[in-house]
Scaffold this active site. Structure first.
Site, PDB file in Angstrom:
ATOM      1  N   PHE A 111      -0.449  -1.010  12.737  1.00  0.00           N
ATOM      2  CA  PHE A 111      -1.404  -0.503  11.739  1.00  0.00           C
ATOM      3  C   PHE A 111      -1.912  -1.574  10.760  1.00  0.00           C
ATOM      4  O   PHE A 111      -3.118  -1.721  10.560  1.00  0.00           O
ATOM      5  CB  PHE A 111      -0.744   0.649  10.960  1.00  0.00           C
ATOM      6  CG  PHE A 111      -1.626   1.278   9.916  1.00  0.00           C
ATOM      7  CD1 PHE A 111      -2.683   2.097  10.269  1.00  0.00           C
ATOM      8  CD2 PHE A 111      -1.401   1.036   8.564  1.00  0.00           C
ATOM      9  CE1 PHE A 111      -3.502   2.679   9.302  1.00  0.00           C
ATOM     10  CE2 PHE A 111      -2.204   1.612   7.589  1.00  0.00           C
ATOM     11  CZ  PHE A 111      -3.266   2.428   7.956  1.00  0.00           C
ATOM     12  N   ASN A 112      -1.007  -2.316  10.118  1.00  0.00           N
ATOM     13  CA  ASN A 112      -1.442  -3.242   9.065  1.00  0.00           C
ATOM     14  C   ASN A 112      -2.406  -4.302   9.594  1.00  0.00           C
ATOM     15  O   ASN A 112      -3.351  -4.702   8.899  1.00  0.00           O
ATOM     16  CB  ASN A 112      -0.233  -3.958   8.429  1.00  0.00           C
ATOM     17  CG  ASN A 112       0.622  -3.022   7.597  1.00  0.00           C
ATOM     18  OD1 ASN A 112       0.180  -1.961   7.193  1.00  0.00           O
ATOM     19  ND2 ASN A 112       1.866  -3.421   7.354  1.00  0.00           N
ATOM     20  N   THR A 159       2.969  -6.122   2.642  1.00  0.00           N
ATOM     21  CA  THR A 159       3.459  -5.034   3.490  1.00  0.00           C
ATOM     22  C   THR A 159       2.343  -4.033   3.790  1.00  0.00           C
ATOM     23  O   THR A 159       2.610  -2.872   4.091  1.00  0.00           O
ATOM     24  CB  THR A 159       4.663  -4.319   2.833  1.00  0.00           C
ATOM     25  OG1 THR A 159       4.254  -3.805   1.558  1.00  0.00           O
ATOM     26  CG2 THR A 159       5.841  -5.252   2.658  1.00  0.00           C
ATOM     27  N   ASN A 210      -2.473   2.709   3.800  1.00  0.00           N
ATOM     28  CA  ASN A 210      -1.828   4.015   3.956  1.00  0.00           C
ATOM     29  C   ASN A 210      -2.635   5.099   3.258  1.00  0.00           C
ATOM     30  O   ASN A 210      -2.690   6.238   3.717  1.00  0.00           O
ATOM     31  CB  ASN A 210      -0.413   3.974   3.377  1.00  0.00           C
ATOM     32  CG  ASN A 210       0.545   3.239   4.287  1.00  0.00           C
ATOM     33  OD1 ASN A 210       0.359   3.231   5.507  1.00  0.00           O
ATOM     34  ND2 ASN A 210       1.551   2.614   3.711  1.00  0.00           N
ATOM     35  N   ASP A 245       6.697   1.172   1.813  1.00  0.00           N
ATOM     36  CA  ASP A 245       6.335   0.183   0.784  1.00  0.00           C
ATOM     37  C   ASP A 245       7.101   0.479  -0.505  1.00  0.00           C
ATOM     38  O   ASP A 245       7.568  -0.438  -1.194  1.00  0.00           O
ATOM     39  CB  ASP A 245       4.840   0.255   0.449  1.00  0.00           C
ATOM     40  CG  ASP A 245       3.953   0.010   1.642  1.00  0.00           C
ATOM     41  OD1 ASP A 245       3.486  -1.109   1.828  1.00  0.00           O
ATOM     42  OD2 ASP A 245       3.719   0.971   2.402  1.00  0.00           O
ATOM     43  N   HIS A 288       9.856   0.153   8.034  1.00  0.00           N
ATOM     44  CA  HIS A 288       9.151  -1.101   8.350  1.00  0.00           C
ATOM     45  C   HIS A 288       9.194  -2.111   7.198  1.00  0.00           C
ATOM     46  O   HIS A 288       9.680  -3.230   7.341  1.00  0.00           O
ATOM     47  CB  HIS A 288       7.675  -0.807   8.640  1.00  0.00           C
ATOM     48  CG  HIS A 288       7.427   0.189   9.719  1.00  0.00           C
ATOM     49  ND1 HIS A 288       7.514  -0.120  11.054  1.00  0.00           N
ATOM     50  CD2 HIS A 288       7.057   1.498   9.672  1.00  0.00           C
ATOM     51  CE1 HIS A 288       7.213   0.937  11.785  1.00  0.00           C
ATOM     52  NE2 HIS A 288       6.933   1.941  10.963  1.00  0.00           N
ATOM     53  N   ASP A 289       8.592  -1.725   6.064  1.00  0.00           N
ATOM     54  CA  ASP A 289       8.292  -2.717   5.021  1.00  0.00           C
ATOM     55  C   ASP A 289       9.526  -3.342   4.365  1.00  0.00           C
ATOM     56  O   ASP A 289       9.500  -4.543   4.034  1.00  0.00           O
ATOM     57  CB  ASP A 289       7.367  -2.096   3.961  1.00  0.00           C
ATOM     58  CG  ASP A 289       6.012  -1.725   4.555  1.00  0.00           C
ATOM     59  OD1 ASP A 289       5.643  -2.296   5.592  1.00  0.00           O
ATOM     60  OD2 ASP A 289       5.338  -0.857   3.977  1.00  0.00           O
ATOM     61  N   ASP A 332       0.847  -1.204   0.000  1.00  0.00           N
ATOM     62  CA  ASP A 332       0.000   0.000   0.000  1.00  0.00           C
ATOM     63  C   ASP A 332       0.885   1.258   0.000  1.00  0.00           C
ATOM     64  O   ASP A 332       0.885   2.027   0.955  1.00  0.00           O
ATOM     65  CB  ASP A 332      -0.964  -0.007   1.204  1.00  0.00           C
ATOM     66  CG  ASP A 332      -0.269  -0.034   2.560  1.00  0.00           C
ATOM     67  OD1 ASP A 332       0.918  -0.450   2.629  1.00  0.00           O
ATOM     68  OD2 ASP A 332      -0.906   0.379   3.553  1.00  0.00           O
TER      69      ASP A 332
HETATM   70  C1  BDR Z   1       3.069  -0.207   8.602  1.00  0.00           C
HETATM   71  O1  BDR Z   1       2.018   0.752   8.457  1.00  0.00           O
HETATM   72  C2  BDR Z   1       2.195   1.506   7.300  1.00  0.00           C
HETATM   73  O2  BDR Z   1       1.962   2.867   7.535  1.00  0.00           O
HETATM   74  C3  BDR Z   1       3.582   1.255   6.814  1.00  0.00           C
HETATM   75  O3  BDR Z   1       3.634   1.277   5.396  1.00  0.00           O
HETATM   76  C4  BDR Z   1       3.909  -0.121   7.351  1.00  0.00           C
HETATM   77  O4  BDR Z   1       3.503  -1.126   6.447  1.00  0.00           O
HETATM   78  C5  BDR Z   1       3.808   0.064   9.892  1.00  0.00           C
HETATM   79  O5  BDR Z   1       2.951  -0.071  10.986  1.00  0.00           O
HETATM   80 CA    CA Z   2       2.872  -0.639   4.187  1.00  0.00          CA
END
Ligand code: BDR
Ligand code: CA
Length: 315
Positions: free
Chosen positions: A164-165, A123, A39, A15, A238-239, A10
């Site tokens: 979040f994801n 991701t 996102n 990403d 993160h991703d 996303d």
């Molecule tokens: C995740 O949330 C999104 O905002 C980032 O792309 C990442 O995948 C981190 O919590």
């Molecule tokens: Ca992401």
């Protein structure tokens, strides 16, 4: 033999950088890219995926995923990634077309056509992956692994309990973690150590190539957001961890655990419940990634940028 992968993402700053890393890696073969809502809306994340791949000169099919989670309203994150979902660099309009197939159709077709088991790299929210597993259960045997960014053994970033994801679509995450497919979970435990500093950003920018410059401009926006809102000492990337683990697992450390997802808790919805002990006979179904060698992670990314800069790519 490179590992064949499909990325479901996303974009989103991190990403986008995960796509860059995957496309550059000789250890991986990026067969297809699918998009998830998270996102930003699905319209924006799909355009952003096409924009990044077009910028790289990549001829890879891109298919649009679900516009909302399986059962819930969509949560988006413009405060993190901006109104476009990829605020910061000025990028040319995408030239790569959107596939006429849906994310699930493209993923199923790609897995069926691959002579080797395919690794999925989600991701974002796990909506598309769950929909694939529900609609094509016979393909599970052809999915070698799922290396995902999401969750945490401890804590969250969107609520005190949830990352979040996973929070965006907890029911989808529950389906994925319980599918019987080997899962690598790059959660906040490791991604909050995968920090990119302003000095790292300047190292990328100093290469002067078009991909390095674009990534440095993405990081300018992302680092600023994290400096203003957190005290991590940098911006967590993160991703790219879910991609880097496939390229260089030796720079990470992990522990096997049973992982499930809380779908009902009033305060804890979206939490990944990580049991390192495998209590009550629970099968340890997940490699939970907990730490990394940050310098080697940055070097891995830097090498990828230099490789792509030297290839030129379409503009
Ligand atoms: C995740 O949330 C999104 O905002 C980032 O792309 C990442 O995948 C981190 O919590
Ligand atoms: Ca992401």
């Amino acid at each position: 033999m490179p590992i064949p992968i499909i990325m479901d993402c996303d974009p989103g700053h991190d990403d986008a950088i995960a796509l860059v890393l995957a496309y550059a890696a000789p250890e991986l073969e990026l067969l297809a890219v699918t998009t998830s809502a998270g996102n930003q809306t699905i319209d924006k994340t799909t355009r952003n995926a096409r924009t990044i791949l077009s910028f790289l000169g990549a001829d890879i099919p891109v298919a649009r995923g679900a516009s909302r989670p399986l059962f819930r309203e969509l949560i988006i994150a413009p405060q993190v990634h901006g109104e476009s979902g990829l605020d910061g660099p000025t990028l040319p309009d995408p030239t790569l077309p959107e596939s006429t197939l849906s994310a699930v159709e493209l993923t199923a077709k790609t897995i069926k056509e691959s002579p080797q088991p395919v690794t999925l790299v989600p991701t974002g929210a796990l909506t598309n992956v769950a929909a694939l597993l529900l609609s094509h259960p016979e393909l599970k045997a052809n999915i070698g692994r799922i290396s995902l960014m999401g969750g945490a053994a401890v804590g969250g970033n969107w609520t005190p309990a949830a990352e979040f994801n996973i929070l965006v679509d907890p029911e989808a995450a529950h389906i994925v973690f319980n599918a019987g497919i080997p899962v690598t979970m790059c959660g906040l435990d490791v991604t909050h150590k995968a920090l990119v500093t302003r000095a790292d950003t300047e190292r990328f920018r100093a290469h002067g190539g078009r991909v390095s410059t674009m990534v440095a401009e993405l990081m300018d926006f992302f680092v600023r957001f994290h400096e203003e809102n957190f005290e991590l000492g940098g911006s967590p990337l993160h991703d790219p961890c879910a991609v880097a683990w496939l390229i260089a697992p030796e720079i990470f450390s992990s522990r096997r655990a049973h992982v499930d997802v809380e779908c009902r808790g009033a305060l804890t919805v979206g939490a990944t419940v990580v049991d390192f002990e495998g209590r009550n006979g629970a099968v340890k179904n997940v490699d939970v990634v907990l730490d990394l060698d940050r310098n080697r992670f940055i070097d891995l990314l830097d090498d990828a940028l230099l490789r792509l800069d030297s290839q030129g790519g379409a503009s």
